[in-house]
Scaffold this motif. Structure first.
Motif, PDB file in Angstrom:
ATOM      1  N   ASN A 221       0.805  -1.229   0.000  1.00 21.24           N
ATOM      2  CA  ASN A 221       0.000   0.000   0.000  1.00 21.24           C
ATOM      3  C   ASN A 221       0.834   1.274   0.000  1.00 21.24           C
ATOM      4  O   ASN A 221       0.420   2.308   0.537  1.00 21.24           O
ATOM      5  CB  ASN A 221      -0.968   0.009   1.189  1.00 21.24           C
ATOM      6  N   ARG A 222       1.996   1.213  -0.653  1.00 19.62           N
ATOM      7  CA  ARG A 222       2.819   2.418  -0.734  1.00 19.62           C
ATOM      8  C   ARG A 222       2.180   3.502  -1.589  1.00 19.62           C
ATOM      9  O   ARG A 222       2.584   4.676  -1.514  1.00 19.62           O
ATOM     10  CB  ARG A 222       4.212   2.072  -1.282  1.00 19.62           C
ATOM     11  N   HIS A 223       1.181   3.139  -2.377  1.00 15.66           N
ATOM     12  CA  HIS A 223       0.474   4.165  -3.155  1.00 15.66           C
ATOM     13  C   HIS A 223      -0.299   5.117  -2.241  1.00 15.66           C
ATOM     14  O   HIS A 223      -0.730   6.180  -2.681  1.00 15.66           O
ATOM     15  CB  HIS A 223      -0.490   3.508  -4.151  1.00 15.66           C
ATOM     16  N   ARG A 224      -0.440   4.747  -0.973  1.00 13.21           N
ATOM     17  CA  ARG A 224      -1.104   5.619  -0.009  1.00 13.21           C
ATOM     18  C   ARG A 224      -0.116   6.533   0.722  1.00 13.21           C
ATOM     19  O   ARG A 224      -0.525   7.361   1.522  1.00 13.21           O
ATOM     20  CB  ARG A 224      -1.879   4.787   1.010  1.00 13.21           C
ATOM     21  N   TRP A 225       1.172   6.349   0.467  1.00 12.25           N
ATOM     22  CA  TRP A 225       2.176   7.220   1.077  1.00 12.25           C
ATOM     23  C   TRP A 225       2.322   8.500   0.253  1.00 12.25           C
ATOM     24  O   TRP A 225       2.083   8.515  -0.961  1.00 12.25           O
ATOM     25  CB  TRP A 225       3.538   6.532   1.104  1.00 12.25           C
ATOM     26  N   THR A 226       2.733   9.568   0.917  1.00 11.57           N
ATOM     27  CA  THR A 226       3.143  10.759   0.186  1.00 11.57           C
ATOM     28  C   THR A 226       4.575  10.563  -0.309  1.00 11.57           C
ATOM     29  O   THR A 226       5.241   9.596   0.055  1.00 11.57           O
ATOM     30  CB  THR A 226       3.051  12.005   1.078  1.00 11.57           C
ATOM     31  N   ALA A 227       5.051  11.476  -1.151  1.00 14.26           N
ATOM     32  CA  ALA A 227       6.412  11.377  -1.680  1.00 14.26           C
ATOM     33  C   ALA A 227       7.425  11.406  -0.548  1.00 14.26           C
ATOM     34  O   ALA A 227       7.256  12.100   0.460  1.00 14.26           O
ATOM     35  CB  ALA A 227       6.679  12.513  -2.650  1.00 14.26           C
ATOM     36  N   LEU A 228       8.502  10.640  -0.730  1.00 10.59           N
ATOM     37  CA  LEU A 228       9.547  10.541   0.288  1.00 10.59           C
ATOM     38  C   LEU A 228      10.676  11.534   0.023  1.00 10.59           C
ATOM     39  O   LEU A 228      10.881  11.972  -1.119  1.00 10.59           O
ATOM     40  CB  LEU A 228      10.129   9.132   0.301  1.00 10.59           C
ATOM     41  N   PRO A 229      11.446  11.854   1.057  1.00  7.48           N
ATOM     42  CA  PRO A 229      12.671  12.640   0.838  1.00  7.48           C
ATOM     43  C   PRO A 229      13.617  11.913  -0.107  1.00  7.48           C
ATOM     44  O   PRO A 229      13.602  10.685  -0.209  1.00  7.48           O
ATOM     45  CB  PRO A 229      13.265  12.751   2.245  1.00  7.48           C
ATOM     46  N   GLU A 230      14.457  12.662  -0.771  1.00 10.19           N
ATOM     47  CA  GLU A 230      15.339  12.112  -1.798  1.00 10.19           C
ATOM     48  C   GLU A 230      16.226  10.994  -1.259  1.00 10.19           C
ATOM     49  O   GLU A 230      16.510  10.030  -1.983  1.00 10.19           O
ATOM     50  CB  GLU A 230      16.215  13.234  -2.374  1.00 10.19           C
ATOM     51  N   GLU A 231      16.661  11.081   0.005  1.00 10.22           N
ATOM     52  CA  GLU A 231      17.599  10.082   0.512  1.00 10.22           C
ATOM     53  C   GLU A 231      16.998   8.683   0.599  1.00 10.22           C
ATOM     54  O   GLU A 231      17.728   7.704   0.741  1.00 10.22           O
ATOM     55  CB  GLU A 231      18.135  10.486   1.896  1.00 10.22           C
ATOM     56  N   PHE A 232      15.658   8.577   0.507  1.00  3.56           N
ATOM     57  CA  PHE A 232      15.027   7.259   0.589  1.00  3.56           C
ATOM     58  C   PHE A 232      14.554   6.737  -0.764  1.00  3.56           C
ATOM     59  O   PHE A 232      13.936   5.676  -0.827  1.00  3.56           O
ATOM     60  CB  PHE A 232      13.827   7.310   1.536  1.00  3.56           C
ATOM     61  N   ARG A 233      14.841   7.438  -1.832  1.00  5.48           N
ATOM     62  CA  ARG A 233      14.292   7.042  -3.130  1.00  5.48           C
ATOM     63  C   ARG A 233      15.185   6.120  -3.923  1.00  5.48           C
ATOM     64  O   ARG A 233      14.853   5.749  -5.042  1.00  5.48           O
ATOM     65  CB  ARG A 233      13.990   8.288  -3.974  1.00  5.48           C
ATOM     66  N   CYS A 234      16.325   5.731  -3.376  1.00  6.84           N
ATOM     67  CA  CYS A 234      17.268   4.899  -4.110  1.00  6.84           C
ATOM     68  C   CYS A 234      17.326   3.475  -3.578  1.00  6.84           C
ATOM     69  O   CYS A 234      18.241   2.735  -3.889  1.00  6.84           O
ATOM     70  CB  CYS A 234      18.669   5.506  -4.084  1.00  6.84           C
ATOM     71  N   SER A 235      16.334   3.076  -2.755  1.00  2.63           N
ATOM     72  CA  SER A 235      16.326   1.713  -2.226  1.00  2.63           C
ATOM     73  C   SER A 235      16.151   0.714  -3.337  1.00  2.63           C
ATOM     74  O   SER A 235      15.456   0.957  -4.306  1.00  2.63           O
ATOM     75  CB  SER A 235      15.175   1.552  -1.234  1.00  2.63           C
ATOM     76  N   PRO A 236      16.800  -0.460  -3.257  1.00  2.00           N
ATOM     77  CA  PRO A 236      16.610  -1.498  -4.270  1.00  2.00           C
ATOM     78  C   PRO A 236      15.171  -1.917  -4.424  1.00  2.00           C
ATOM     79  O   PRO A 236      14.766  -2.394  -5.482  1.00  2.00           O
ATOM     80  CB  PRO A 236      17.467  -2.668  -3.741  1.00  2.00           C
ATOM     81  N   SER A 237      14.349  -1.735  -3.391  1.00  2.00           N
ATOM     82  CA  SER A 237      12.947  -2.152  -3.464  1.00  2.00           C
ATOM     83  C   SER A 237      12.011  -1.019  -3.831  1.00  2.00           C
ATOM     84  O   SER A 237      10.815  -1.191  -3.896  1.00  2.00           O
ATOM     85  CB  SER A 237      12.506  -2.732  -2.120  1.00  2.00           C
ATOM     86  N   SER A 238      12.566   0.192  -4.101  1.00  2.00           N
ATOM     87  CA  SER A 238      11.709   1.351  -4.273  1.00  2.00           C
ATOM     88  C   SER A 238      10.889   1.313  -5.548  1.00  2.00           C
ATOM     89  O   SER A 238       9.884   1.987  -5.665  1.00  2.00           O
ATOM     90  CB  SER A 238      12.551   2.634  -4.247  1.00  2.00           C
ATOM     91  N   SER A 239      11.299   0.530  -6.526  1.00  2.00           N
ATOM     92  CA  SER A 239      10.574   0.509  -7.798  1.00  2.00           C
ATOM     93  C   SER A 239       9.482  -0.555  -7.831  1.00  2.00           C
ATOM     94  O   SER A 239       8.768  -0.648  -8.819  1.00  2.00           O
ATOM     95  CB  SER A 239      11.545   0.266  -8.949  1.00  2.00           C
TER      96      SER A 239
END
Length: 242
Positions: A221-239
């Motif tokens: 349910n990550r579609h219910r999250w707001t956008a994250l700070p840039e430092e968390f957008r490079c996780s291997p699971s982020s896509s």
């Protein structure tokens, strides 16, 4: 856990903005940040307050002056800004078994409850206003709260204007420790979860950290999250949210 003497949920109708002695920088910021989404974006771009020179609990004025915020400072700042746009200054306090509590700003729209938040953990940031109740919103944080020691045990929605009516939590130049004490003493509603499920989440978290060296973004349910700070957008699971 402080679960006795439950209080009714705070009112969520638009409020009259208090007339406060903001300085020019604060007024410009408030004029620019008119929605929860814009406040979340502003907080996402602030460095997280690591408190390297000692613990702090700054008001909105202190956050603007220093350009950094931790979770409670971010929640207080969101409350001050959005109160000027008629949002009630409501925060949601989480209790955890490891005593590392978390606080977020919450609001209600016709579509549901949402939140604005800042954290060292990616899953503890804001949520879109799609949740039917504050409890449903709080439950969306249960899984991401689980790390080496964390486990949510309760939550409370607190109206800062009502609970802190005789205290300057908005603009004082000093630390606002009384806010923390009020939240710690406030009756929380219990959130129960099975030991078996939490143990499985903790094992998965530890395995991910060991393999990838960073915090996970594999939650549902990550579609219910707001956008994250840039430092968390490079996780291997982020896509590939699930």
């Amino acid at each position: 856990m402080r679960t006795s003497k439950r209080r009714p949920l705070p009112r969520t109708d638009p409020v009259e903005a208090p007339r406060l002695p903001f300085n020019a920088a604060e007024r410009r910021l408030i004029a620019r940040l008119r929605t929860p989404a814009s406040v979340q974006d502003w907080l996402n771009h602030l460095p997280y307050n690591q408190e390297k020179k000692g613990e702090t609990l700054r008001s909105f004025r202190g956050v603007v002056r220093t350009g950094t915020a931790h979770c409670l400072e971010a929640a207080l700042s969101a409350a001050v800004i959005l109160e000027q746009h008629r949002y009630p200054p409501l925060v949601l306090s989480f209790e955890s078994i490891d005593l590392l509590d978390h606080v977020i700003f919450v609001y209600r729209t016709p579509a549901g409850w949402g939140s604005v938040a800042r954290s060292r953990d990616p899953g503890l940031h804001g949520r879109k206003p799609v949740f039917a109740t504050p409890r449903a919103l709080a439950l969306s944080y249960v899984d991401p709260y689980v790390d080496d020691t964390g486990r949510v045990t309760g939550y409370a929605v607190v109206d800062l204007a009502r609970e802190m009516a005789d205290y300057d939590w908005r603009l004082t130049a000093t630390n606002v420790w009384k806010v923390e004490r009020v939240l710690l003493d406030y009756p929380h509603r219990a959130i129960r979860s099975s030991d078996r499920r939490i143990d499985a989440l903790r094992r998965r978290y530890r395995d991910y950290r060991a393999r990838h060296g960073q915090k996970p973004l594999y939650y549902r349910n990550r579609h219910r999250w707001t956008a994250l700070p840039e430092e968390f957008r490079c996780s291997p699971s982020s896509s590939s949210p699930r």
